[in-house]
Design a protein around this motif. Structure first.
Motif, short mmCIF file in Angstrom:
data_model
loop_
_atom_site.label_atom_id
_atom_site.label_comp_id
_atom_site.label_asym_id
_atom_site.label_seq_id
_atom_site.Cartn_x
_atom_site.Cartn_y
_atom_site.Cartn_z
N ALA A 186 -33.06 19.99 13.84
CA ALA A 186 -33.35 19.09 12.71
C ALA A 186 -32.11 18.31 12.29
CB ALA A 186 -33.91 19.89 11.54
N MET A 187 -30.97 19.00 12.19
CA MET A 187 -29.75 18.31 11.78
C MET A 187 -29.35 17.27 12.82
SD MET A 187 -27.37 17.79 9.59
CE MET A 187 -27.43 19.19 8.45
N ASN A 188 -29.47 17.60 14.08
CA ASN A 188 -29.15 16.66 15.15
C ASN A 188 -30.02 15.42 15.05
OD1 ASN A 188 -27.77 16.18 17.88
ND2 ASN A 188 -29.92 15.91 18.37
N ALA A 189 -31.31 15.63 14.84
CA ALA A 189 -32.23 14.50 14.73
C ALA A 189 -31.93 13.65 13.50
CB ALA A 189 -33.68 15.00 14.68
N MET A 190 -31.62 14.31 12.39
CA MET A 190 -31.32 13.56 11.16
C MET A 190 -30.06 12.72 11.32
SD MET A 190 -33.67 13.95 8.85
CE MET A 190 -32.97 13.74 7.22
N LEU A 191 -29.05 13.27 11.99
CA LEU A 191 -27.84 12.49 12.24
C LEU A 191 -28.17 11.23 13.04
CD1 LEU A 191 -25.33 15.34 13.16
CD2 LEU A 191 -25.23 13.90 11.11
N THR A 192 -29.05 11.37 14.01
CA THR A 192 -29.45 10.22 14.82
C THR A 192 -30.31 9.24 14.03
OG1 THR A 192 -29.29 11.37 16.94
CG2 THR A 192 -30.82 9.52 16.83
N LEU A 193 -31.24 9.75 13.25
CA LEU A 193 -32.15 8.89 12.49
C LEU A 193 -31.42 8.01 11.48
CD1 LEU A 193 -35.10 11.38 11.83
CD2 LEU A 193 -35.07 9.47 13.46
N TYR A 194 -30.32 8.52 10.95
CA TYR A 194 -29.56 7.78 9.93
C TYR A 194 -28.36 7.04 10.51
CZ TYR A 194 -31.96 9.77 5.82
OH TYR A 194 -32.87 10.10 4.85
N ALA A 195 -28.17 7.08 11.82
CA ALA A 195 -26.91 6.59 12.42
C ALA A 195 -26.73 5.09 12.33
CB ALA A 195 -26.81 7.04 13.88
N GLU A 196 -27.81 4.33 12.32
CA GLU A 196 -27.68 2.88 12.37
C GLU A 196 -28.95 2.22 11.83
OE1 GLU A 196 -25.86 0.48 12.62
OE2 GLU A 196 -26.99 -1.17 13.45
N HIS A 197 -28.78 1.09 11.16
CA HIS A 197 -29.95 0.40 10.62
C HIS A 197 -29.67 -1.06 10.34
CE1 HIS A 197 -33.89 0.65 8.26
NE2 HIS A 197 -34.12 1.14 9.48
N GLU A 198 -29.06 -1.73 11.31
CA GLU A 198 -28.83 -3.16 11.25
C GLU A 198 -27.99 -3.54 10.03
OE1 GLU A 198 -31.24 -5.81 9.63
OE2 GLU A 198 -31.43 -7.26 11.23
#
Length: 368
Positions: free
Chosen positions: A168-180
């Motif tokens: 879950a933590m790994n996925a959350m780090l990825t989900l929040y990593a970039e957003h234009e």
């Protein structure tokens, strides 16, 4: 235009969001990255432009792990910051201190080295400060956990994390990593456009992310869910909020009108975490009921912050640490944008629409 809504403020090859094809980092779908790759692979992708091979990933990850060990000067700064300080200010101050110890070269030739080390240091800033002030001890920053996700959970809680927590933590780090060109990234690019150093770019992003309209939404969302005893109680309160035309944090998005592509992933992660012995599964049922009601009656989809807050809560992470975790993730995106801006630079200097008085004559002090 108010808030620059609809204004194209520049070009970028890093990310697409809200263009009809979901959310993509360098062309890769967010669902594939969040569930099939470690965050370190994603950070490398954002910074370099391509996914790493095994050798490249090993070198990158080794440097991140090595940087978990903080220099004495930074530890001294972290010990000096009072326990009453906001964790976001802790992260901002530690970043500045780290930049004083390891300054970036004037020609930015070592920018990749500097951001790689900073990615390793970010979790240690929070972990070290937390244990010094909350538990009254100097925490050992050595961990058997090789991934950043595992290190964060293991060192904060000082016990081996469950596999689902690391996932879950790994996925959350990825989900929040970039957003234009979100607020913090655009602010970071403005700093980069002055040809300032990478640490100044990072602290600019941190300062912008601290604002309640940007980085703290998942904190507010979980606080909302936690106040209810059951589904019926929650739905009754939502009706009251509807009647008063008040907003519920975690719903709607400036870019995504139909679906935040990160949300289904967050939903499934929260669903898995609710099965932990330490979790209260009732909270998931309450959150799901609120999500369904808001979508059905107002047409507003939930965004990643709604179930994101529940994910962190299920991992027993202090609520004020949610946004510092955002830093550890989004720093990869910020740096990628800083690199891109500085490589093909023109200082960002927009114009404003003047709404003040017409030209007028100066009146001497004696005549006013």
């Amino acid at each position: 235009m108010s808030g620059l809504a609809g204004v194209t403020a520049g070009q970028s090859s890093i990310c697409t969001c809200g263009l009809g094809n979901g959310l993509n980092y360098r062309g890769y779908d967010i669902a594939d990255l969040a569930l099939k790759a470690d965050f370190e692979e994603v950070a490398y992708l954002l910074l370099v432009g391509e996914l790493p091979n095994k050798k490249e990933l090993k070198l990158f990850q080794d440097k991140i792990i090595e940087a978990r060990q903080l220099p004495a000067a930074v530890k001294e700064v972290l010990r000096a910051i009072p326990a009453s300080a906001h964790p976001m200010d802790v992260m901002k101050t530690a970043t500045s201190a780290y930049g004083c110890v390891f300054p970036e070269a004037e020609d930015f030739s070592d920018q990749m080295d500097k951001i790689t080390k900073l990615l390793g240091a970010f979790p240690s800033f929070l972990v070290y400060w937390h244990h010094w002030h909350v538990n009254g001890k100097e925490i050992d920053l050595i961990s058997e956990e090789q991934t950043m996700a595992g290190f964060i959970v293991e060192r904060l809680k000082e016990k081996k994390p469950f596999d689902v927590e690391v996932k879950a933590m790994n996925a959350m780090l990825t989900l929040y990593a970039e957003h234009e060109f979100n607020a913090s990234t655009f602010a970071n690019r403005i700093t980069a456009s002055t040809l300032s150093d990478i640490y100044s770019c990072m602290t600019t992003g941190i300062g912008t992310l601290k604002g309640h309209l940007h980085g703290g939404a998942n904190e507010v969302a979980i606080k909302f869910v936690l106040q209810f005893d059951n589904v019926e109680h929650a739905l009754a309160e939502v009706d009251k909020l509807f009647a008063k035309k008040e907003k519920i944090m975690g719903f709607g998005h400036r870019v995504y009108r139909e679906l935040d592509p990160r949300s289904p992933i967050g939903f499934e992660l929260a669903k898995e975490l609710k099965e932990l012995e330490t979790s209260d599964p009732k909270l998931f049922d309450i959150a799901k009921a609120i999500r369904d009601k808001v979508k059905a009656e107002k047409g507003l989809p939930d965004n990643i912050d709604f179930f994101g807050g529940l994910i962190y809560h299920y991992m027993q992470i202090e609520r004020l640490y949610y946004t510092p975790l955002f830093i550890m993730s989004r720093a990869a995106g910020w740096a990628a944008h800083a690199f891109e801006q500085r490589a093909n630079n023109r200082i960002i200097r927009p114009s404003s629409e003047y709404t003040g008085p017409e030209p007028r004559a100066f009146v001497a002090l004696a005549d006013r």
